[in-house]
Design an enzyme around this catalytic site. Sequence first.
Site, mmCIF file in Angstrom:
data_model
loop_
_atom_site.group_PDB
_atom_site.id
_atom_site.type_symbol
_atom_site.label_atom_id
_atom_site.label_comp_id
_atom_site.label_asym_id
_atom_site.label_seq_id
_atom_site.Cartn_x
_atom_site.Cartn_y
_atom_site.Cartn_z
ATOM 1 N N TYR A 115 76.506 -44.592 192.125
ATOM 2 C CA TYR A 115 76.397 -45.763 192.999
ATOM 3 C C TYR A 115 74.966 -45.959 193.467
ATOM 4 C CZ TYR A 115 76.970 -48.758 197.061
ATOM 5 O OH TYR A 115 76.851 -49.775 197.964
ATOM 6 N N TRP A 117 71.805 -49.453 194.477
ATOM 7 C CA TRP A 117 71.302 -50.792 194.206
ATOM 8 C C TRP A 117 70.427 -50.844 192.967
ATOM 9 C CZ3 TRP A 117 70.330 -55.576 197.199
ATOM 10 C CH2 TRP A 117 71.323 -55.817 198.147
#
Length: 773
Positions: A115, A117
Site C-alpha cells: 500500500y 501513494w
Amino acid sequence: MTEPINNRTRTSMHWGAYDIEVEDDRIVAAHPRPGDPDPSPIGQSIPSAVYHESRITQPMVRAGWLEHGPQPNRGGRGSEPFVPVSWERANEIVATELQRVIDTHGNKAIYGGSYGWASAGRFHHALSQIHRFLNTIGGYTGSSNTYSSAASEIVLPHVFGINHMPFTQSQTVWPVIAEHTQLIVMFGGMPPKNTQIAAGGMGTHTAQDWLKRCRANGVEFVNVSPLRDDAAEGLEAEWLAPRPNSDTALMLGLAHTLATEELLDRNFLESHTKGYERFEPYLLGKSDGQPKDAEWASEISGIQADTIRDLARRMASRRTLVTVAYALQRGDHGEQPWWMSATLAAMLGQIGLPGGGIGYGYGAFGRTGKPVRRVSGLTFPQGTNPIKDFIPVSRITEMLENPGGGFDFNGGLHTYPDARLIFWCGGNPFHHHQDLNRMIRAWQKPETVIVNETWWNGVARHADIVLPATTPLERNDIGWSPDDTFMFPMQQAVPPVGQARSDYDIFTGIAEQMGLGDAFTEGRSEDNWIRHLYGQFQEQLKRREEIELPDFDVFWESGEFELPTHDNERVHLSEFRNDPVGSPLRTPSGKIEIFSETVDDFGYDDAPGHATWLEPSEWLGSPRARNFPIHLISNQPKTRLHSQHDPGSVSLASKVQGREPITMNSEDASSRGIQDGDVVRVFNDRGQCLAGACLSDGIRPGVVNLSTGAWYDPEAPGGLDRHGNPNVLTLDKGTSKLAQGPTAHSALVEIEKFEGDLPPVMAFEPPELRKPE
C-alpha cells in the site's frame, strides 16, 4: 521514443504540474505550471530530494540475510548494515527466493499488499506494476481498502449503495455550491493544506478560489474541529472546537433538536430513506433511557448545549451542506460519524437539492467538488490474482502476529495468511501504520522482506533486499487523473541517479530470471507500453465520450492536452431525489438506509444497525486520560505528501531544531514549562518521540497536532524516535469488526520539555554499508 533530456520539461506530480529546469543533466529548479492559480510550494522540494544523500544508488542486501539466508524471527531488520550487489546478483537472489517460497509454501505466503501513494504517472504506477508482476508469477495475498478511508469504504455502500470512490467523485461541484448553498457545516473542517494534493496530479489548484467565491456570495461556514486552521482564514468560519472523536455525539445532539422541535423533513424520510423509525427511539432515549439531547452531547463534546441547538435550527432554516473530513473515520468506531452525518443530512431533507445534502472529503484533496466530468481509463493492466486470501489494509501487524487466526470483516469471517515473504513497492508502512514499535516486532517474523525504494526511508532500512527505484523525473510516463482535465507527457528530465531503475525494469529483470519475462512485458518496452496505453485510451474516449485525442507524437511534444470534460452543473444524488422509484439506490431497499438490516444481522457489538455513539477506547473522556491527558491528532502535513520528500527543502524548512513541529495550546505549554521552539518529549506506554513545540491559541486545550510523515528515526529498535514520527504513539486497532480501518486519531499522550543533550537526527543518513561481495 527518443527523448532529448532538454533544458525544461513539464511533468506531473501528486501536488501539481511543474516545469523542470535542467542544467548539465541535473535538475536545478521546479517551476509551477503557468496558469495554475494556486500552485503548491511542495514542488520546490523536487531538486533537493532527487539528489539527496539518502538516495539508494544500487541494489543492497542486509548483511545478516546475505550471510544466514532467509530465517524467521532472527531479528536484525532495521539495525544491521547492508552489502551492495550487482543487478545481476540481485535479480538472481530475488528470483531464487520467490521461487523457494512458492515451492515451499505457495503463492499465498507472499504478501504483496504494497500500500502507498507512490508517484504520479499512469504506466509507472507502483501498485499496478507490482501486482502485475506478482500475478505473473502465480499470485499473492493482497489487502483491501485504504488507510485514508477504510471505514467509509465499507459503510457508504451499506447506507447509500454506492462505493466510496464513485460517491466522492460524483459530489456536487463548486459552482453549484457557490450559487445555492447558504450554510456549510464542516465536521473536521476543510484544511487548505490538503487541497494541494490530488492522486495523479492536477493542472490547476482551484479549491481555495472556489471557497473564496462561496464566501463572497454570502455562504456561511462553521468549522467543527479542534484545529482552527482546518478552515481557511478568509472564510471567516465560526469555530466550534469539540473534543476529538466526539463528532458522532455532537451530530446526535443536532439531530435530537431537529426531531423534538419538528425541524426534520418527515416526507423526505418516508419517501427516500429506510429505517428512521428504528433510529428515532434511540435518538429520543426510548430504547435505552438516554435522550441524545443537546445537554448530553455537550457533556461529551464540550460544545455548549445552546450552541448545539442554535446550529441545528440554522441548519434547518437554510440550504445547508453538511461536509465530513476523512479524518473523522480514522478514529475508533470511525464508521459512526460518516453514518450519522448521512442520517443528519437525511433528516434535513436536502439531499439531492442544489447546494444541500451531504458531502464527504471536500478539502481532503484538491479534486473534490472540482467541476470536471470524470472519465476512466489509461491504466496499466494488473492481470488476475488467483489467490483470494486478503487482509484489511491496516491489519498487517495482526497478520504477522497471528498467522492462521480469524478476523471479522464486513459480515464475513476470514483467516490471516502465513506470510513468509513481503514484497513492497511504492509506499512506506513505517510512515502510515500505527503503533510502529509493535509493528517492528512483528516485522521480524517473515523470512524475507523485499522492497523497491528510492530513498533510505523506514521501509528500506527494515528490508532484507533493497532494489533502487527511479523518481518520475528519471523515466517517461503520462500524467493524468480521471478527475482532472489535463494530460501531461512526463518526459524524462535527467538520467537515473546511480544504478536506479524503474519499477517496470526491476520487475522485468526478475521475471526474466524466473523465465517469465515475456509474460510480464508482453514483448513491450517502456516506450511501447506508453504508446499502447495512450492508443487504447484514445480509442476509448472517441467511442464512449466522443472526445478526440491528438496523435501520440503530437501529444508527446505538446507539453499538455486539456480534455473537454468540464461539468459546472452536477448535483449529487439529484436523479434519486427526483425519482426514488425510477432511479433507486443500490441498497437492499433502494433508499438511503438509516437503519441497515444487513449490518444489524452481522451481530457486531461494535457496529450496530444504525448510527450510534460508541465510546472510543482512547479519548479525553476515558479513564486512560488520567495518565495521558493530551489527545494526539496526527493529520496530514503542510510541507509534503505523507512522508514523500521529507528530506526535501520545503519539509526541512518547517522543522524545529531538526524535529517535526508539534502544535500545542499555549495554556497546556505554560503548565508544563514549555516555550515556543523547545524540543519536547511526547510519550505514552506505546512509545516516545521528540518534536519541536509550536504554541498556538488555534488549537483546543488538551489537544496537540503532530502531523504524519517524519521519517522514522529510533535511537535503537523500538526506542526513542528522535525525529517526530507520531505513529510510535498511535493505537493499532481496527475501527470495528465491520471495516477494520485504522484508528490513528484515537490516541492519548503526555508531553514534557526535553532535558539534556539533544540526540542528532539520523533519519536522512544512509545506513552503514559493508564491502561488496
